[in-house]
Design an enzyme around this catalytic site. Structure first.
Site, PDB file in Angstrom:
ATOM      1  N   SER A 124       7.678   5.101  -8.833  1.00  0.00           N
ATOM      2  CA  SER A 124       9.021   4.519  -8.712  1.00  0.00           C
ATOM      3  C   SER A 124       9.021   3.016  -8.490  1.00  0.00           C
ATOM      4  O   SER A 124      10.027   2.444  -8.082  1.00  0.00           O
ATOM      5  CB  SER A 124       9.758   5.189  -7.544  1.00  0.00           C
ATOM      6  OG  SER A 124       9.082   4.938  -6.318  1.00  0.00           O
ATOM      7  N   LYS A 154       6.077  10.439  -5.362  1.00  0.00           N
ATOM      8  CA  LYS A 154       5.407  11.190  -4.297  1.00  0.00           C
ATOM      9  C   LYS A 154       6.219  11.204  -3.003  1.00  0.00           C
ATOM     10  O   LYS A 154       6.294  12.212  -2.314  1.00  0.00           O
ATOM     11  CB  LYS A 154       4.029  10.567  -4.061  1.00  0.00           C
ATOM     12  CG  LYS A 154       3.130  11.286  -3.074  1.00  0.00           C
ATOM     13  CD  LYS A 154       1.794  10.547  -3.029  1.00  0.00           C
ATOM     14  CE  LYS A 154       0.811  11.152  -2.064  1.00  0.00           C
ATOM     15  NZ  LYS A 154      -0.455  10.374  -2.036  1.00  0.00           N
ATOM     16  N   ASN A 190       4.446   0.158  -3.521  1.00  0.00           N
ATOM     17  CA  ASN A 190       3.907  -1.173  -3.248  1.00  0.00           C
ATOM     18  C   ASN A 190       4.860  -2.258  -3.727  1.00  0.00           C
ATOM     19  O   ASN A 190       4.932  -3.336  -3.145  1.00  0.00           O
ATOM     20  CB  ASN A 190       2.544  -1.339  -3.933  1.00  0.00           C
ATOM     21  CG  ASN A 190       1.420  -0.693  -3.139  1.00  0.00           C
ATOM     22  OD1 ASN A 190       1.602  -0.304  -1.987  1.00  0.00           O
ATOM     23  ND2 ASN A 190       0.261  -0.581  -3.746  1.00  0.00           N
ATOM     24  N   ALA A 211       6.104  -5.973  -1.809  1.00  0.00           N
ATOM     25  CA  ALA A 211       5.551  -7.234  -2.318  1.00  0.00           C
ATOM     26  C   ALA A 211       6.286  -8.442  -1.750  1.00  0.00           C
ATOM     27  O   ALA A 211       7.461  -8.651  -2.006  1.00  0.00           O
ATOM     28  CB  ALA A 211       5.613  -7.247  -3.844  1.00  0.00           C
ATOM     29  N   GLY A 256       5.026 -11.658  -2.086  1.00  0.00           N
ATOM     30  CA  GLY A 256       4.812 -12.808  -2.962  1.00  0.00           C
ATOM     31  C   GLY A 256       5.935 -12.906  -3.965  1.00  0.00           C
ATOM     32  O   GLY A 256       7.076 -12.573  -3.672  1.00  0.00           O
ATOM     33  N   GLY A 257       5.645 -13.325  -5.162  1.00  0.00           N
ATOM     34  CA  GLY A 257       6.704 -13.453  -6.142  1.00  0.00           C
ATOM     35  C   GLY A 257       6.228 -13.073  -7.519  1.00  0.00           C
ATOM     36  O   GLY A 257       5.340 -12.237  -7.677  1.00  0.00           O
ATOM     37  N   ARG A 305      -8.571 -15.365  -3.941  1.00  0.00           N
ATOM     38  CA  ARG A 305      -8.537 -14.404  -2.834  1.00  0.00           C
ATOM     39  C   ARG A 305      -9.906 -13.813  -2.506  1.00  0.00           C
ATOM     40  O   ARG A 305     -10.201 -13.532  -1.342  1.00  0.00           O
ATOM     41  CB  ARG A 305      -7.547 -13.278  -3.149  1.00  0.00           C
ATOM     42  CG  ARG A 305      -6.112 -13.725  -3.038  1.00  0.00           C
ATOM     43  CD  ARG A 305      -5.158 -12.614  -3.393  1.00  0.00           C
ATOM     44  NE  ARG A 305      -3.776 -13.083  -3.284  1.00  0.00           N
ATOM     45  CZ  ARG A 305      -2.724 -12.377  -3.668  1.00  0.00           C
ATOM     46  NH1 ARG A 305      -2.892 -11.181  -4.198  1.00  0.00           N
ATOM     47  NH2 ARG A 305      -1.508 -12.857  -3.529  1.00  0.00           N
ATOM     48  N   GLU A 349      -0.332  -1.241 -11.701  1.00  0.00           N
ATOM     49  CA  GLU A 349      -1.643  -1.315 -11.056  1.00  0.00           C
ATOM     50  C   GLU A 349      -2.576  -0.178 -11.437  1.00  0.00           C
ATOM     51  O   GLU A 349      -3.790  -0.344 -11.453  1.00  0.00           O
ATOM     52  CB  GLU A 349      -1.476  -1.367  -9.535  1.00  0.00           C
ATOM     53  CG  GLU A 349      -2.759  -1.686  -8.804  1.00  0.00           C
ATOM     54  CD  GLU A 349      -2.568  -1.863  -7.307  1.00  0.00           C
ATOM     55  OE1 GLU A 349      -3.583  -1.921  -6.594  1.00  0.00           O
ATOM     56  OE2 GLU A 349      -1.405  -1.935  -6.845  1.00  0.00           O
TER      57      GLU A 349
END
Length: 484
Positions: free
Chosen positions: A11, A33, A40, A44, A46-47, A270, A352
């Site tokens: 979703s 689920k 996720n 988020a 960040g952008g 990172r 992802e």
């Protein structure tokens, strides 16, 4: 005429983008689920990275993406990402999505390994939540199936035709469709320290593997450098955008950590920052974000401020936030082409869970939300070109194991995975871990056993990939050699 059916597992932004572009012409079902707000994408901070400023170009974005990915990326995939990025952003704006502005212009932030500001935000540090909610509110012709955990992809004559699921009472539900899209996210909950939602435990990866889909680059897991760390536990992400606004990583004595490590210092890729902090912590040092130089911190980062207050962090007085690295993002996954197609007919993967090749060995900050948007659009465009795929659902019971399975406790499995497949890896420990995994069964007759079984399958895939790559590259750091 009856519409063809599309089943989307997940979703988040990838699945919702595909659903939005397909729902007028297809019968779309989204299976998730947990509740639809649990993803996720919703977390988020960040952008979205996109080359939309006058001084920026897709070519510059391409270069930054490739360098961050240690040149392990696929050229055509990255080119599609950076050239389609500005187009999908403008499309969203035209449809009513709002991004933060400054002086009447889109406000663009800077994050690690970007050569110039190109990060769009919405609601400050709530971009994922705002964007996911925007998309979900538009899904007026979608059949939602919440709290249904996918346990098996159904195949017939070599093609994907449906999915078996368990509800929260462990009752079986089966959904058939002409097109099955995996958009289930990554694997953060394999680790005890993660930024990921509680539902993200590698399910889609394990389902794909059991359906004979090809997975690749599973060794490349990004560990985010800065999770809020209190009393030995992590409590969510402290966005890289905080460092983009001027925060620095320091030891307890106030000395800077990153300035002698990398030319970009606190905005280094990172993998570099996470590994450096991990080494500091291994030496017994506490690590903090110093936010002294961040202007209007509370206004710029409202969600982080709320979290800090909830956890009683005295950041206003100390100007410090205690941090620790944790599992964040999988660069590898189910191998796909530029349209999200896997090697299994009518099975697709986006977001992802997919390995499109855009991220290489290490993801560039804020490219993940862009990937979900671009490949969500692309899979929908491709499915629109496929006609007359009608299937007749056969009797296809799930492959249950009903005997009492031998499985590890979840927290023990998580600790083993962290010790073996965390930021720094050792071949002998990985081999030992694989032998340990072989002692367990597979079971999917309850949600709990299915989740642990999926975690075992996914961690085995990571371990096998990690052993095969004998030299370090990007987010994969193994103590035998280093590839620059």
């Amino acid at each position: 005429m009856t519409k063809e059916r599309v089943i989307i597992i997940g979703s988040g932004i990838a699945g919702c983008t595909a659903a939005l572009r397909l729902m007028q012409d297809y019968d779309v079902t989204i299976i998730t689920k947990g509740h639809k707000e649990q993803s996720n994408s919703m977390l988020a901070q960040g952008g979205v990275a996109a080359a939309i400023s006058k001084s920026d170009t897709p070519k510059k974005h391409f270069s930054d993406t490739f360098q961050a990915g240690c040149f392990h990326n696929k050229v055509r995939a990255v080119n599609q990402l950076v050239t389609c990025g500005p187009i999908v952003i403008q499309k969203l704006i035209n449809e009513g999505m709002t991004f933060d502005e400054k002086d009447g212009e889109l406000s663009l932030g800077l994050e690690g390994a970007h050569q110039l500001p190109r990060i769009l935000h919405s609601g400050g540090d709530q971009t994922g939540k705002f964007l996911t909610t925007f998309l979900q509110e538009k899904l007026t012709k979608v059949n939602w199936q919440e709290q249904k955990m996918a346990i098996e992809i159904i195949k017939h004559d070599g093609r994907a035709i449906g999915v078996h699921c368990l509800d929260k009472e462990n009752q079986l539900h089966t959904y058939y469709g002409e097109h099955i899209i995996l958009a289930s996210g990554g694997l953060g909950q394999l680790f005890p320290v993660t930024t990921n939602a509680a539902t993200i435990s590698g399910d889609g990866l394990a389902l794909a593997y059991r359906a004979d889909a090809t997975l690749s680059d599973m060794e490349f897991i990004q560990f985010h450098p800065t999770l809020l760390f209190l009393n030995g536990r992590c409590h969510g992400l402290i966005s890289e955008a905080v460092r983009g606004e001027g925060a620095t990583l320091i030891r307890a004595d106030g000395s800077a950590i990153m300035e002698t490590v990398h030319p970009l210092a606190d905005l280094a890729p990172r993998d570099v920052v996470a590994a450096t902090l991990f080494e500091e912590i291994e030496r017994g040092n506490q690590v903090f974000l110093d936010i002294t130089k961040v202007a209007h911190f509370e206004k710029r980062f409202p969600a982080i401020t709320t979290s800090l207050d909830e956890h009683q962090v005295p950041f206003r007085e100390t100007k410090r936030i205690p941090v620790h690295p944790g599992a964040h993002f999988l660069m590898g996954g189910v191998r796909t082409d530029l349209n999200g197609k896997t090697n299994i007919p009518h099975l697709y993967a986006i977001g992802e869970v997919a390995n499109t090749g855009v991220h290489g060995a290490n993801r560039l900050a804020s490219n993940s939300l862009l990937e979900t948007l671009v490949f969500g659009e692309k899979v929908a465009e491709y499915i629109h070109t496929q006609k007359n795929n009608r299937i007749i659902a056969p009797e296809n019971p799930p492959t249950y194991q009903t005997t009492m399975p031998h499985l590890p406790e979840k927290h023990i499995l998580q600790e083993k995975i962290w010790e073996t497949l965390g930021i720094t890896r050792k071949p002998e420990k990985i081999t030992e871990f694989l032998h340990w995994l072989e002692t367990f069964d597979y079971a999917n007759h309850t949600r709990e056993t299915a989740e642990i079984s999926h975690m075992i399958i996914t961690s085995k895939l990571i371990a096998e990939s990690a052993l095969k790559r004998t030299e370090s590259l990007g987010a994969h750091r193994i103590l035998k050699g280093v590839t620059k």
